[in-house]
Design an enzyme around this catalytic site. Sequence first.
Site, PDB file in Angstrom:
ATOM      1  N   CYS A 168       0.805  -1.222   0.000  1.00 11.18           N
ATOM      2  CA  CYS A 168       0.000   0.000   0.000  1.00 11.18           C
ATOM      3  C   CYS A 168       0.838   1.272   0.000  1.00 11.18           C
ATOM      4  CB  CYS A 168      -0.952  -0.007   1.189  1.00 11.18           C
ATOM      5  SG  CYS A 168      -2.151  -1.343   1.074  1.00 11.18           S
ATOM      6  N   PHE A 219     -10.550  -4.217  -0.053  1.00 19.70           N
ATOM      7  CA  PHE A 219      -9.707  -3.891  -1.206  1.00 19.70           C
ATOM      8  C   PHE A 219     -10.477  -3.841  -2.517  1.00 19.70           C
ATOM      9  CE2 PHE A 219      -6.561  -4.581   1.920  1.00 19.70           C
ATOM     10  CZ  PHE A 219      -5.384  -4.004   1.478  1.00 19.70           C
ATOM     11  N   HIS A 314      -3.139   7.575   3.089  1.00 19.08           N
ATOM     12  CA  HIS A 314      -3.576   6.318   2.451  1.00 19.08           C
ATOM     13  C   HIS A 314      -4.855   5.806   3.126  1.00 19.08           C
ATOM     14  CE1 HIS A 314      -3.914   2.300   1.017  1.00 19.08           C
ATOM     15  NE2 HIS A 314      -3.604   1.779   2.185  1.00 19.08           N
ATOM     16  N   ASN A 347     -10.072   0.339  -0.570  1.00 17.94           N
ATOM     17  CA  ASN A 347      -8.617   0.450  -0.447  1.00 17.94           C
ATOM     18  C   ASN A 347      -7.990  -0.126  -1.719  1.00 17.94           C
ATOM     19  OD1 ASN A 347      -5.898   0.059   0.103  1.00 17.94           O
ATOM     20  ND2 ASN A 347      -6.216  -0.817   2.148  1.00 17.94           N
TER      21      ASN A 347
HETATM   22  C1  LIG Z   1     -11.602  -3.858   9.191  1.00 15.43           C
HETATM   23  C2  LIG Z   1     -12.367  -2.770   9.958  1.00 15.43           C
HETATM   24  C3  LIG Z   1     -13.148  -1.920   8.956  1.00 15.43           C
HETATM   25  C4  LIG Z   1     -13.359  -3.492  10.874  1.00 15.43           C
HETATM   26  O1  LIG Z   1     -13.915  -2.564  11.749  1.00 15.43           O
HETATM   27  P1  LIG Z   1     -15.077  -2.926  12.790  1.00 15.43           P
HETATM   28  O2  LIG Z   1     -15.627  -1.629  13.270  1.00 15.43           O
HETATM   29  O3  LIG Z   1     -16.052  -3.869  12.141  1.00 15.43           O
HETATM   30  O4  LIG Z   1     -14.479  -3.663  14.059  1.00 15.43           O
HETATM   31  P2  LIG Z   1     -13.112  -4.376  14.464  1.00 15.43           P
HETATM   32  O5  LIG Z   1     -11.974  -3.485  14.213  1.00 15.43           O
HETATM   33  O6  LIG Z   1     -13.339  -4.851  15.830  1.00 15.43           O
HETATM   34  O7  LIG Z   1     -12.977  -5.651  13.509  1.00 15.43           O
HETATM   35  C5  LIG Z   1     -14.026  -6.603  13.329  1.00 15.43           C
HETATM   36  C6  LIG Z   1     -13.429  -7.999  13.326  1.00 15.43           C
HETATM   37  O8  LIG Z   1     -12.370  -8.063  12.360  1.00 15.43           O
HETATM   38  C7  LIG Z   1     -11.159  -8.464  12.996  1.00 15.43           C
HETATM   39  N1  LIG Z   1     -10.011  -7.790  12.396  1.00 15.43           N
HETATM   40  C8  LIG Z   1      -9.788  -6.451  12.324  1.00 15.43           C
HETATM   41  N2  LIG Z   1      -8.628  -6.212  11.699  1.00 15.43           N
HETATM   42  C9  LIG Z   1      -8.114  -7.409  11.360  1.00 15.43           C
HETATM   43  C10 LIG Z   1      -6.945  -7.805  10.691  1.00 15.43           C
HETATM   44  N3  LIG Z   1      -6.064  -6.911  10.230  1.00 15.43           N
HETATM   45  N4  LIG Z   1      -6.719  -9.130  10.494  1.00 15.43           N
HETATM   46  C11 LIG Z   1      -7.620 -10.041  10.942  1.00 15.43           C
HETATM   47  N5  LIG Z   1      -8.762  -9.717  11.589  1.00 15.43           N
HETATM   48  C12 LIG Z   1      -8.996  -8.417  11.801  1.00 15.43           C
HETATM   49  C13 LIG Z   1     -11.333  -8.076  14.451  1.00 15.43           C
HETATM   50  O9  LIG Z   1     -10.497  -8.849  15.276  1.00 15.43           O
HETATM   51  C14 LIG Z   1     -12.796  -8.386  14.658  1.00 15.43           C
HETATM   52  O10 LIG Z   1     -12.947  -9.794  14.802  1.00 15.43           O
HETATM   53  P3  LIG Z   1     -13.944 -10.447  15.855  1.00 15.43           P
HETATM   54  O11 LIG Z   1     -15.317  -9.909  15.503  1.00 15.43           O
HETATM   55  O12 LIG Z   1     -13.822 -11.932  15.599  1.00 15.43           O
HETATM   56  O13 LIG Z   1     -13.479 -10.036  17.209  1.00 15.43           O
HETATM   57  C15 LIG Z   1     -11.425  -1.885  10.805  1.00 15.43           C
HETATM   58  O14 LIG Z   1     -10.865  -2.670  11.850  1.00 15.43           O
HETATM   59  C16 LIG Z   1     -10.293  -1.283  10.016  1.00 15.43           C
HETATM   60  O15 LIG Z   1     -10.439  -0.286   9.321  1.00 15.43           O
HETATM   61  N6  LIG Z   1      -9.118  -1.883  10.187  1.00 15.43           N
HETATM   62  C17 LIG Z   1      -7.914  -1.442   9.459  1.00 15.43           C
HETATM   63  C18 LIG Z   1      -7.767  -2.267   8.241  1.00 15.43           C
HETATM   64  C19 LIG Z   1      -6.337  -2.305   7.781  1.00 15.43           C
HETATM   65  O16 LIG Z   1      -5.463  -2.825   8.467  1.00 15.43           O
HETATM   66  N7  LIG Z   1      -6.110  -1.730   6.622  1.00 15.43           N
HETATM   67  C20 LIG Z   1      -4.771  -1.669   6.084  1.00 15.43           C
HETATM   68  C21 LIG Z   1      -4.638  -2.762   5.077  1.00 15.43           C
HETATM   69  S1  LIG Z   1      -2.978  -2.888   4.606  1.00 15.43           S
HETATM   70  C22 LIG Z   1      -2.642  -1.443   3.831  1.00 15.43           C
HETATM   71  O17 LIG Z   1      -3.528  -0.723   3.467  1.00 15.43           O
HETATM   72  C23 LIG Z   1      -1.226  -1.060   3.656  1.00 15.43           C
HETATM   73  C24 LIG Z   1      -0.159  -2.115   3.470  1.00 15.43           C
HETATM   74  O18 LIG Z   1       0.263  -2.549   2.370  1.00 15.43           O
HETATM   75  O19 LIG Z   1       0.378  -2.465   4.479  1.00 15.43           O
END
Ligand SMILES: CC(C)(COP(=O)(O)OP(=O)(O)OC[C@H]1O[C@@H](n2cnc3c(N)ncnc32)[C@H](O)[C@@H]1OP(=O)(O)O)[C@@H](O)C(=O)NCCC(=O)NCCSC(=O)CC(=O)O
Length: 399
Positions: A168, A219, A314, A347
């Site tokens: 990303c 994504f 981002h 994303n």
């Molecule tokens: C995914 C979300 C929209 C979900 O939001 P919610 O409000 O629904 O609630 P939450 O955060 O508790 O997440 C809901 C459920 O998803 C799980 N969960 C959250 N993030 C996770 C992850 N990275 N891997 C695995 N599981 C994950 C939580 O444990 C929870 O599980 P359970 O319900 O079982 O407890 C948010 O958490 C979010 O925006 N997260 C950031 C996403 C991210 O990392 N993006 C970057 C991607 S990489 C990138 O962009 C750059 C790169 O190349 O590195």
Amino acid sequence: MASSPQSLSTAINKPQQAQRAAVLAIGTANPANCVPQDEYVDWYFRVTKSDHLTKLKAKMKRICYNSGIKQRYFYHTEDTIRDHPEFIDSALPSLGARQAILASAVPELTAAAATRAIAEWGRPAGDVTHLVFATSSDAHMPGADLRLASLLGLRSSVQRTMVYFHGCSSGSAALRVAKDIAENNRSARVLVACAELTVNFFREAHEDRPETLIMQSLFGDGAGAIILGAVATGGRPADSVVERPLFELVSASQTLIPDTEDAAAGQLADGGLVFRPSPRMPGLLRQLIEQYLVEAVAPLGLGGRWNDLFWAVHPGGPAILDSVEAALALAPGKLAASRRVLREYGNMSGVSVIFVLDELRRRRGELAGGFGVMLGLGPGFTIETMVLRAASGAKRKAL
Ligand SMILES: CC(C)(COP(=O)(O)OP(=O)(O)OC[C@H]1O[C@@H](n2cnc3c(N)ncnc32)[C@H](O)[C@@H]1OP(=O)(O)O)[C@@H](O)C(=O)NCCC(=O)NCCSC(=O)CC(=O)O
């Protein structure tokens, strides 16, 4: 205390030399297949033949509901999945079939974005001297850069550089490389291109792979292109009356947060790209981003005055944007361009920041003070920071 645009301008202009890279044009493109987010989960579980996984389906519905996304675009369709049962059966190898699709799909989508950028630029494609192409989707040799150069009719001597697997942060990394090229090669005109297609990691949900739900929920596919060239600081390019700078690239830096190699990690495997964004990412950002930003922008005299700047962050997910907003105490609306790109496209990995820049140049109100920060976030956990200055042309265009 908030500083005036004039004092920011003085602080920034002082140590800089006369020539600075600037964005001269921006183009974007998406595939035709647009899926509304509120229909996605039903579609996804049906085409992956996973409707029996009711708990996972309910969890993904919650994630999609909270995603801040309205719709996403995909190169693949239901036909693609029907023709490739190996994409939804992780016991079968599928990397070759995925890459066979990406070999043409990546350069073709990028060509659509680049054609728009070149049209806005106003000069012939043959005037492009350098090409920097970033992708984590296509893994061919020679790469998508060669095919793109041919599709656009670039000169055979165009200097090509591939930026592979920066995830990303790939768009930001490509811009950083292109900035150096533009500033160190007189009259260089650099085409920066970036494309990501999720067919590389479309797969069925599984209890043992929680990251799959995150990847399939957030994504989307897209391509972006930027023409860069060096300009006299605060002015027009020296050798053209056609070109109009949109943003000057004032400084660029890359930082690796120590001990975070698991925070966003992936590899190409038999079943395509496996990528695991760690749930730690939003928390790490909230805790550390200000410290790293201060280091990156302090030499320019900008540290701490976050609300005086415009922001191109981002849009990795709502929790990513919320973390940056909270850590920097940004006023509501400061991340509106990033939130809009997330909402309209999802994303798109490294492509996203190019869409955010495109969005920002249309938003006159967010270019307050004329200076801003672009933040790319990628594997490592790597932070790419670029200080931008909105040229007066960007404001004119936004009217
Ligand atoms: C995914 C979300 C929209 C979900 O939001 P919610 O409000 O629904 O609630 P939450 O955060 O508790 O997440 C809901 C459920 O998803 C799980 N969960 C959250 N993030 C996770 C992850 N990275 N891997 C695995 N599981 C994950 C939580 O444990 C929870 O599980 P359970 O319900 O079982 O407890 C948010 O958490 C979010 O925006 N997260 C950031 C996403 C991210 O990392 N993006 C970057 C991607 S990489 C990138 O962009 C750059 C790169 O190349 O590195």
